[in-house]
Design a protein around this motif. Structure first.
Motif, short mmCIF file in Angstrom:
data_model
loop_
_atom_site.label_atom_id
_atom_site.label_comp_id
_atom_site.label_asym_id
_atom_site.label_seq_id
_atom_site.Cartn_x
_atom_site.Cartn_y
_atom_site.Cartn_z
N THR A 70 0.83 -1.20 0.00
CA THR A 70 0.00 0.00 0.00
C THR A 70 0.87 1.26 0.00
O THR A 70 0.54 2.24 -0.68
CB THR A 70 -0.96 -0.01 1.21
OG1 THR A 70 -1.76 -1.21 1.13
CG2 THR A 70 -1.85 1.20 1.23
N HIS A 111 -7.51 -0.34 -1.21
CA HIS A 111 -6.37 -0.37 -0.28
C HIS A 111 -6.67 0.47 0.97
O HIS A 111 -6.31 0.09 2.08
CB HIS A 111 -5.10 0.13 -0.97
CG HIS A 111 -4.44 -0.88 -1.85
ND1 HIS A 111 -4.91 -1.21 -3.09
CD2 HIS A 111 -3.32 -1.63 -1.66
CE1 HIS A 111 -4.12 -2.12 -3.63
NE2 HIS A 111 -3.15 -2.40 -2.78
N THR A 112 -7.33 1.60 0.78
CA THR A 112 -7.69 2.47 1.90
C THR A 112 -8.75 1.80 2.78
O THR A 112 -8.69 1.91 4.01
CB THR A 112 -8.16 3.84 1.39
OG1 THR A 112 -7.13 4.41 0.58
CG2 THR A 112 -8.50 4.78 2.53
#
Length: 161
Positions: A70, A111-112
């Motif tokens: 990430t 990803h967040t």
């Protein structure tokens, strides 16, 4: 009655000025180094995530690997926006890379979401890993989009030569 098939020429990815700016900026090299590093982080992480999902072991290693992947994603997105500004005059959504940028936001969103789940504990470890796999699936599609554009740029350069 059949009509003859005619193909319209594809618009070139870069104008001569954009190609010159692309070749002159250090951000092209930065992107060229970050992309394979991110892919390596992805490959290692994918193995660790799948290992955890199959065995229940190695949560910490899988989590750390997702954080590294990430981190690469965020860095490559920021430097990619700078590259796009230098080459095309805008930070994101330049016509030549519009759909790649749109899909990049889906990659970043997933990803967040993983980071949010990790930090809040709102999901079980298994659910977190499933979110990571979804993020990775979108990353693979997005990487394919960019590889296709790289190939088109090379074809354009051959045609121009």
């Amino acid at each position: 009655m059949t009509r003859p098939v005619t193909s319209t020429p594809r618009k070139r990815l870069y104008t001569a000025q954009e190609r010159a700016r692309r070749d002159a900026t250090r951000w092209t090299l930065v992107q060229g180094l970050l992309a394979p590093a991110q892919f390596l982080a992805f490959a290692v992480s994918l193995v660790l995530v799948v290992r955890f999902l199959l065995s229940g072991h190695g949560y910490e290693a899988a989590t750390l690997s997702i954080l590294v992947k990430t981190g690469f994603l965020f860095v490559i997105m920021i430097t990619g926006a700078i590259w796009e500004k230098v080459v095309f005059g805008q930070y994101l959504f330049a016509p030549a890379f519009f759909w790649e940028d749109v899909f990049s936001f889906a990659v970043i969103a997933l990803h967040t979401l993983y980071l949010w789940a990790l930090l809040t504990g709102a999901m079980t470890p298994q659910q977190q890993m499933v979110v990571a796999l979804a993020a990775y699936a979108t990353y693979v599609i997005n990487a394919g989009q960019f590889i296709r554009k790289l190939r088109l740029a090379r074809l354009d350069e051959r045609a121009a030569a």
